[in-house]
Structure formats: C-alpha cells, structure tokens
Design an enzyme around this catalytic site. Sequence first.
Site, PDB file in Angstrom:
ATOM      1  N   VAL A  21       0.836  -1.196   0.000  1.00 49.21           N
ATOM      2  CA  VAL A  21       0.000   0.000   0.000  1.00 49.21           C
ATOM      3  C   VAL A  21       0.872   1.247   0.000  1.00 49.21           C
ATOM      4  O   VAL A  21       1.853   1.339   0.750  1.00 49.21           O
ATOM      5  CB  VAL A  21      -0.942   0.027   1.226  1.00 49.21           C
ATOM      6  CG1 VAL A  21      -1.721   1.337   1.283  1.00 49.21           C
ATOM      7  CG2 VAL A  21      -1.905  -1.140   1.167  1.00 49.21           C
TER       8      VAL A  21
ATOM      9  N   ASP B 151     -12.951  -9.491   9.511  1.00 48.83           N
ATOM     10  CA  ASP B 151     -11.691  -9.003  10.082  1.00 48.83           C
ATOM     11  C   ASP B 151     -11.890  -7.655  10.766  1.00 48.83           C
ATOM     12  O   ASP B 151     -11.078  -6.746  10.645  1.00 48.83           O
ATOM     13  CB  ASP B 151     -10.632  -8.884   8.985  1.00 48.83           C
ATOM     14  CG  ASP B 151      -9.212  -8.792   9.552  1.00 48.83           C
ATOM     15  OD1 ASP B 151      -9.011  -9.186  10.709  1.00 48.83           O
ATOM     16  OD2 ASP B 151      -8.314  -8.320   8.832  1.00 48.83           O
TER      17      ASP B 151
END
Length: 452
Positions: free
Chosen positions: A36, A145
């Site tokens: 990222v 999650d």
Amino acid sequence: MLSVQEMALSSRMNQLVRSESLERWVFIDSGGFGTVYKARHKDWGFDVAVKLLNDGSTLCEEAKHMDMVSCEFVLRVYGIFEGFGPWKEPSMQKGIVMEFMRRGSVKDLQKTLSGPPPWPLAFRLAHQVALGMNFLHLKDLVHSDLKPSNVLLNDDLNAKIADFGLSRVSTSALNSNSETGEAGGSYMYMPPEAFTASYKPVRAFDIYSYGILLWSIATGKEPYPNACYSLVELNIPRGDRPSLEDIDHKVEGLKELVDLMKWCWDGNPLKRPKFTDCIDVTENLFSKHEKGIHDAVYRVAKPDSKTSNQQPNTSGTFSCSSQTPDDAVCEFKQSKYDIVDHIKKTETSSTQASVHVSTQRMSDKDKATFVDGNRATLIQAVSEVMVIVDKLGNMVHSETYSVIEAHLTSQEKMRDLYQRVFRPGGVKVKAAFYDILREDHPHLVERLGGKH
C-alpha cells in the site's frame, strides 16, 4: 441485461488510474496481499491510497465488494490502478485506488492516547462502526476481520470501515452452500465457533468481533495481550472474554454499552443481535453525549494535544502500526513537528507570501493580513477545521456550514472557508479566525511570525 446497480458498478470498475496520473508515492505498508502506498493524483489534486496486489486475480472481487458497500462509514474506492508502480517495476501491476485517511485507525488513536478516547468520541465511534457494518450486511457481505486497525478515521475522527481482503459473500444471507473461504482476521476478535476447521464465516462472526471491538474502544486496550493463539483457541470456546473490571460504569451509558458487548459476544451465535439491534442501542447512547463531540474531537486532534504520550515523529516519514500484514491502509501520523517542518519549507519557498508582524499587539487589520498572507500554509497545516468553524459561530451561515462539513479533507474544508467565509466576511471574520488560531495552534502562529 445489466441491472442499474451492475451498470453503476461496471462504470466505477472501468475507472482506470494509470501510473502517469500519480506522483509523490510514499510507502505505507506491505504484506501477503501486496503493498500500500500514498500517492497524489495529478488531475484530482488530492492524495489517494493505492493498494498494489500480489495476486491480480483477486482484484476485481475485492474492488467489487468495496464498491458495493460504498457509503459514509465505509472506505471509498475510486477505481482500478494499472501501471508500473512507484519504483518502475519491470512488469505491469494492478491495484485498487481508495480514499486516503489522514488520521490513521482506531488502533493508532489508542496508541497515541495511551488509553480510550473521550467518551463522546468513543460512543460516536461505536455508533458509526455499527452503521457501516449494518450497511455491509445489508449488501450480503461479511467482513471477517473487524478490529481497531481496520476502522480508519477521517480528519474529524469519523469512522470508516476498511480492509475487505477477507470479506466473503455471506452464506447465511444467500442461503446457499457456495464456498466462502477460510475464516480470517485476528484471532483475538474471532468467535468461539470460528476455531473449528470446518467453520465458514457468517454475519454472527462480525457481531462477535464488534462486541470485542466495543470493549477495545471503551478501554483503549487490546484483548488478551499476553495470550498466544493456542491459549485463546482453548479458552474462548470455554466462555472466557475480556475483563470488564477496568470500565467505569459511572459514565452515563457505559452500563448499556457493556450489556451490548455481552450480547454481541455470546457464545451461541444464534443469540447474538443483528446490527440493526446494535444501532438502536448505540444511537441512543451517542445522543446522550453528542453535545460534547466537538470538544472531544478538538482535544484529541489538536497538534499540541497533551493527551498523547508518544514520542514525536521527527523523521518526517510515514509510519504504520498495523497488527498484521493485511492491515491494508495505514495513515500518515502528522505530529506538530511534521507541521513545523512543513512550515519551514513553505517559508523558504514563499517568503513574500508570509507576513511577519513586528509589533507585540496586532490590530484586526494586521491579523487579516496574516491570514491572507499565509493562506497556502494554513490550508495545509490546519486539520480540525470544523472545530474552528464552530467557534466562529454566527459568522458562518448554516448553509455554508453544511457545505464545508461535507468536504472529505481538511484542505478542502479550509479552501472553502477562505472562499465562502473569509473573503466575504472581510477583516472582522479573519481577525476572529486569527484569534482562534492563536489559542488553538500557538506554535503554528508563532512559527509564521504572528503576535498577540
């Protein structure tokens, strides 16, 4: 024939962002999913998060999930990336372009404060996460999650749910036996039934995780900090849960919040509430503390906040406090030292624009000149814009307030504040803004040469 929703999704998915459109790449995080970065889109004029995936085959599925649940409380996806990445890799890469959240995650906030946030903010976070997760479930998706590092914060510390790398179509929602993949996410937030090898995630998984998340928000801690996976796997099915001893039940609404935690983390998934039930509770609790939210955000977000026990980041680098490699989007932690460094660079390149006043006491005209002369620097450096707008009171028309509040970034808010409030308001409103700035950001004002 495509439905209206499918046509809208196809249009978004076809929005390609190529490498030549991006600049100022900065590494954020990496893991099994890929890498990222933060980057500036040249045409759009604002920063985005670019998630470059190791496995390009998962790209469309993940982006589709993110686009389906695009709402105020879920991280926005802008399009698909195709190009060579920041380091000019030899092979073409693919990824997802998402909005970039500058305030980090709830986990970052807990680390910065060394404890829970002020109660108005804690109750708002609880409510906004419930709203986002309810919207996700209504789209027949399970997150799988949900944890503090996957709840990101915008400039005004509003919550947005992120990281759908583990999301799967809900088998309970579709009433089918289609494969949903393995249960994933941090084991501390997994329900007891998820520790069996044959388990497939359904909505009750997220409800349990939300209960543990509420506990984490209320205490500012991680559950079971000294327990390894095998110990948690053994004891959670036996009924062990985080301790409630550290939660101050004297605070209005905390008893009800604790009751909601217990309801959500019930060992029997059939007895857990739905997120619509959670919203009924959290909306009522937040309403009891809503009047204090602006002050709470200001106390947490101001650059020279005394609530932080962390060492200042003097390196000027971007940092990530992800718990696992799959924490896909992390944020730039901009301390007051970063802002000072930015101001020094700005002063060097634009000394003519920066106005330094030599007198000890400033007139309203001098204050207005300061505000106009340092426009570019203030737009970049001032973050908690809505707190300032609130303090300006009647100087900001209610319709203008709504327009400014609707902007996504602090820079956009500040630009509109200059355009819609400072320009027509003249010397009086600029002087009032300077006084607020002097009180809330004394280091910034002094660095730019301002006086009392």
